[in-house]
Write a protein that holds these residues in place. Structure first.
Motif, PDB file in Angstrom:
ATOM      1  N   UNK A   1      30.453 -24.889 -13.214  1.00  0.00           N
ATOM      2  CA  UNK A   1      29.757 -23.608 -13.379  1.00  0.00           C
ATOM      3  C   UNK A   1      28.477 -23.565 -12.560  1.00  0.00           C
ATOM      4  N   UNK A   2      27.702 -24.650 -12.612  1.00  0.00           N
ATOM      5  CA  UNK A   2      26.441 -24.690 -11.855  1.00  0.00           C
ATOM      6  C   UNK A   2      26.713 -24.632 -10.357  1.00  0.00           C
ATOM      7  N   UNK A   3      27.681 -25.409  -9.883  1.00  0.00           N
ATOM      8  CA  UNK A   3      27.965 -25.451  -8.442  1.00  0.00           C
ATOM      9  C   UNK A   3      28.535 -24.134  -7.954  1.00  0.00           C
ATOM     10  N   UNK A   4      29.321 -23.489  -8.786  1.00  0.00           N
ATOM     11  CA  UNK A   4      29.891 -22.182  -8.429  1.00  0.00           C
ATOM     12  C   UNK A   4      28.785 -21.200  -8.031  1.00  0.00           C
ATOM     13  N   UNK A   5      27.767 -21.106  -8.863  1.00  0.00           N
ATOM     14  CA  UNK A   5      26.657 -20.197  -8.566  1.00  0.00           C
ATOM     15  C   UNK A   5      25.736 -20.768  -7.505  1.00  0.00           C
ATOM     16  N   UNK A   6      25.533 -22.065  -7.520  1.00  0.00           N
ATOM     17  CA  UNK A   6      24.663 -22.742  -6.555  1.00  0.00           C
ATOM     18  C   UNK A   6      25.121 -22.459  -5.120  1.00  0.00           C
ATOM     19  N   UNK A   7      26.406 -22.708  -4.856  1.00  0.00           N
ATOM     20  CA  UNK A   7      26.930 -22.481  -3.514  1.00  0.00           C
ATOM     21  C   UNK A   7      26.938 -21.021  -3.128  1.00  0.00           C
ATOM     22  N   UNK A   8      27.255 -20.134  -4.089  1.00  0.00           N
ATOM     23  CA  UNK A   8      27.309 -18.705  -3.789  1.00  0.00           C
ATOM     24  C   UNK A   8      25.936 -18.167  -3.397  1.00  0.00           C
ATOM     25  N   UNK A   9      24.902 -18.603  -4.106  1.00  0.00           N
ATOM     26  CA  UNK A   9      23.547 -18.137  -3.796  1.00  0.00           C
ATOM     27  C   UNK A   9      23.119 -18.637  -2.422  1.00  0.00           C
ATOM     28  N   UNK A  10      23.427 -19.882  -2.109  1.00  0.00           N
ATOM     29  CA  UNK A  10      23.078 -20.426  -0.789  1.00  0.00           C
ATOM     30  C   UNK A  10      23.790 -19.639   0.308  1.00  0.00           C
ATOM     31  N   UNK A  11      25.053 -19.301   0.073  1.00  0.00           N
ATOM     32  CA  UNK A  11      25.818 -18.570   1.085  1.00  0.00           C
ATOM     33  C   UNK A  11      25.242 -17.221   1.428  1.00  0.00           C
ATOM     34  N   UNK A  12      24.441 -16.645   0.528  1.00  0.00           N
ATOM     35  CA  UNK A  12      23.857 -15.320   0.777  1.00  0.00           C
ATOM     36  C   UNK A  12      22.768 -15.346   1.840  1.00  0.00           C
ATOM     37  N   UNK A  13      22.225 -16.522   2.163  1.00  0.00           N
ATOM     38  CA  UNK A  13      21.044 -16.575   3.030  1.00  0.00           C
ATOM     39  C   UNK A  13      21.265 -17.333   4.330  1.00  0.00           C
ATOM     40  N   UNK A  14      22.474 -17.836   4.569  1.00  0.00           N
ATOM     41  CA  UNK A  14      22.714 -18.620   5.774  1.00  0.00           C
ATOM     42  C   UNK A  14      23.054 -17.710   6.955  1.00  0.00           C
ATOM     43  N   UNK A  15      22.412 -17.971   8.079  1.00  0.00           N
ATOM     44  CA  UNK A  15      22.708 -17.213   9.296  1.00  0.00           C
ATOM     45  C   UNK A  15      23.707 -17.934  10.188  1.00  0.00           C
ATOM     46  N   UNK A  16      23.821 -19.237  10.030  1.00  0.00           N
ATOM     47  CA  UNK A  16      24.827 -20.020  10.744  1.00  0.00           C
ATOM     48  C   UNK A  16      26.178 -19.756  10.085  1.00  0.00           C
ATOM     49  N   UNK A  17      27.139 -19.258  10.845  1.00  0.00           N
ATOM     50  CA  UNK A  17      28.413 -18.838  10.267  1.00  0.00           C
ATOM     51  C   UNK A  17      29.146 -19.996   9.602  1.00  0.00           C
ATOM     52  N   UNK A  18      29.075 -21.190  10.195  1.00  0.00           N
ATOM     53  CA  UNK A  18      29.756 -22.329   9.590  1.00  0.00           C
ATOM     54  C   UNK A  18      29.072 -22.780   8.308  1.00  0.00           C
ATOM     55  N   UNK A  19      27.746 -22.723   8.273  1.00  0.00           N
ATOM     56  CA  UNK A  19      27.038 -23.133   7.060  1.00  0.00           C
ATOM     57  C   UNK A  19      27.223 -22.121   5.943  1.00  0.00           C
ATOM     58  N   UNK A  20      27.372 -20.851   6.290  1.00  0.00           N
ATOM     59  CA  UNK A  20      27.683 -19.849   5.268  1.00  0.00           C
ATOM     60  C   UNK A  20      29.046 -20.126   4.645  1.00  0.00           C
TER      61      UNK A  20
END
Length: 630
Positions: free
Chosen positions: A287-306
């Motif tokens: 549950x924590x990782x599900x939200x953790x990764x999703x929030x990080x994905x909202x701010x990445x400009x590098x397409x691979x890191x998103x």
């Protein structure tokens, strides 16, 4: 006729040996060997799968013992392989998607002078992952587990002339070693308490084992899964791993490595089912990782890191589902299989964009690529629709199934878990819309001199196949509970009752689609209706700082582990130098000083020795005389 399961592993392993030992003479044909071994292994896997289909459910198992591996005292471990309903799913995913990634790599790595070595490492990766999932005991799994870690280190750091790639490879290797300690301790505990590390032996004794023992084993297995599957708190390596070539990213995120942790938890279901506390820990991590990764994905400009953050989040869905027990094991594997198609397609699409944009990864420098790269746009778009769960694509069936099982657990816990998964679906729709819009829509923001172009057929053909999988895999596997029925002998052998929603399923479907539509609408409004700034300082807001810095994951690890560990190491060094080494050196100095003083008695003069002898004799006679008088 024996099943010869070893061939599945031997084919890509032989390819790796040939490519890594043949030298430059294999440069012209090495990539063909690398592709052929995995393709043949896939074909053989399909043949074995076809042989399992007509069998009755309890008999869908092929077992092969190649010999005795370890025989020490009471520990006897055979080198055995097992193909059952669970492992065959992974065989087809690893070799099938892996073969497509190999074919794609022919075009992507065409101009790389070390292409032969790259394909050798890819073959090694596939062979290690196949050993991991085919082993019939935890020692064999551990051997493949370490092989996957080695192969990932070699591939992430393939361009080791780049400091960032070398650092990323080392980081991935070290973080995974932390998880590997958990697996090693779990094996030791199994041997001590069960006397065996075979799956059959451990699972047979687990229901009657002490609860505390099973909880500890389960927590150690979870620690191992967190390392390989990049789950909190061992998630920090995944984003940096994007420094490797893009086909590596696709292989790690879709078919191998990050799926290993999910496999370990589902395979060890008997342990977790008998240890509720450990299973609760699995739920919390997912549950924590599900939200953790999703929030990080909202701010990445590098397409691979998103996309890497997206993988972290999607694996979180699978881990959460696995933490729900027998009711969640099959939906976890369902999402793992569908994710293999659309995430591989997304990563290969990202690589195609980079190929056409002079290796640019910053989405702020993209825009308007849908007309310049129509095939990439269409295939990437199919993966986008699948991952956000638009019907009837694959993600709609698998992610919705996880949300439904989470809500169906009932009580406050079910409400919380269901809400977390539902919120994750909305955030996923937002950040994937952001990726889609910034890459393919809007005005071009290309760097001067950039001329985007479509990738060659050898790269687009695998992307098209994966897009077809993103479209149809969910329906094929989910409708009629096809996959759940297939996996039942492994994931739910006792036929435990499955939880059911207390309200109509269509209501939940409407809820999910509404949340997804809301995420898409917000993402479209934010990134399609407004200009995308290309200067980082103008783009970063206060609210995005934490997400851009991976929610301070590295800072937390440094503060909680690295700095205290460094201080502890320095303290131990000082203790060793001042106490241990000081004591040893003190004894040496004492002996040395005694030797220096004793050496003075050795003068070399006969008169000195005669005088010493005279004094000693006189003293002895005087003592005897005194003793006689008394």
């Amino acid at each position: 006729m024996a099943p010869m399961l070893w061939l599945l592993i031997a084919l890509p392993l032989a390819g790796a040996v040939v490519l890594l030992l043949a030298g430059r003479r294999a440069d012209s044909w090495g990539h063909l060997v690398g592709c052929a071994t995995v393709l043949v292994s896939f074909g053989y896997g399909v043949w074995l799968f076809a042989g399992l289909l007509p069998r009755a459910a309890p008999e869908r198992v092929l077992h092969e013992t190649l010999g005795t591996w370890v025989k020490v005292a009471s520990l006897k471990v055979d080198f055995g392989l097992q193909l059952d309903a669970l492992s065959v799913c992974f065989v087809l995913l690893i070799t099938g998607v892996g073969a497509l990634i190999h074919l794609y790599s022919i075009g992507y790595m065409r101009d790389d002078p070390a292409r032969r070595r790259f394909f050798g490492y890819l073959n090694l990766f596939v062979a290690a992952m196949l050993l991991l999932i085919l082993a019939d005991n935890y020692l064999g799994l551990y051997f493949g587990w370490e092989g996957v870690g080695l192969a990932s280190y070699l591939l992430i750091g393939f361009w080791s002339h780049k400091p960032a790639a070398a650092t990323a490879a080392k980081k991935a290797f070290i973080v995974n070693r932390v998880g590997d300690v958990g697996l090693a301790l779990a094996l030791a505990l199994m041997f001590v308490h069960f006397g065996t590390i075979s799956y059959a032996g451990v699972f047979a004794k687990a229901p009657t084992a002490p609860r505390d023992t099973l909880t500890l084993i389960g927590l150690m297995l979870l620690l191992a899964a967190c390392g390989k599957s990049a789950q909190v708190p061992l998630q920090s390596w995944l984003g940096d791993a994007m420094e490797g070539p893009t086909p590596v990213s696709a292989l790690i995120h879709a078919a191998t490595m990050v799926t290993a942790g999910v496999y370990l938890i589902v395979r060890s279901g008997a342990v977790f089912d008998a240890a509720p506390a450990a299973r609760t820990a699995v739920l919390l991590v997912g549950a924590v990782t599900l939200l953790f990764g999703a929030i990080i994905g909202c701010a990445k400009d590098d397409i691979k890191k998103a996309l890497a953050a997206s993988t972290m989040s999607q694996i979180g869905y699978m881990v959460l589902a696995a933490g729900l027990g027998p009711a969640g094991y099959s939906v976890a594997i369902l999402h793992l299989l569908t994710h293999g198609f659309f995430k591989a397609g997304l990563f290969l699409g990202a690589g195609s964009v980079m190929h056409g944009m002079n290796d640019e990864t910053d989405m702020r420098r993209y825009g308007g690529l849908r007309t310049a790269m129509p095939i990439t746009f269409a295939t990437f778009g199919m993966g986008y629709l699948a991952i956000i769960g638009v019907p009837p694509l694959a993600g709609f069936f698998s992610k919705d199934a996880i949300i439904e099982v989470a809500y169906a657990t009932g009580g406050l816990g079910g409400v919380v878990l269901g809400t977390v998964t539902l919120l994750g679906a909305g955030i996923t729709a937002f950040y994937m819309t952001r990726v889609m819009v910034m890459t393919f829509f809007g005005a071009p923001r290309w760097r001067p001199g950039t001329r985007p172009h479509e990738s060659p057929g050898v790269m687009t053909a695998p992307m098209i196949v994966l897009a077809c999988g993103s479209l149809g895999a969910g329906a094929v596997l989910a409708i009629g509970d096809t996959l759940a029925d297939w996996l039942r002998p492994v994931t739910n052998p006792a036929d435990s009752p499955e939880p059911h929603l207390g309200w109509p399923g269509w209501v939940l479907t409407v809820m999910i689609l509404t949340v997804v539509a809301l995420g898409v609408a917000i993402g479209y409004h934010r990134y399609a209706r407004r200009p995308v700034k290309t200067i980082a300082s103008e783009w970063v807001s206060t609210a995005a700082v934490a997400a851009r810095r991976d929610l301070f994951g590295d800072s937390l690890n440094e503060a909680a582990f690295m700095r205290p560990g460094r201080r502890l190491s320095r303290m131990l060094v000082n203790v060793e130098r001042r106490r241990i080494d000081g004591a040893v050196e003190g004894v040496a100095r004492l002996i040395g000083a005694g030797s220096t003083h004793a050496r003075r008695l050795q003068t070399g003069f006969a008169r000195s020795y005669a005088l010493t002898l005279f004094v000693g004799t006189t003293g002895l006679l005087a003592g005897l005389f005194v003793a006689g008088l008394s």
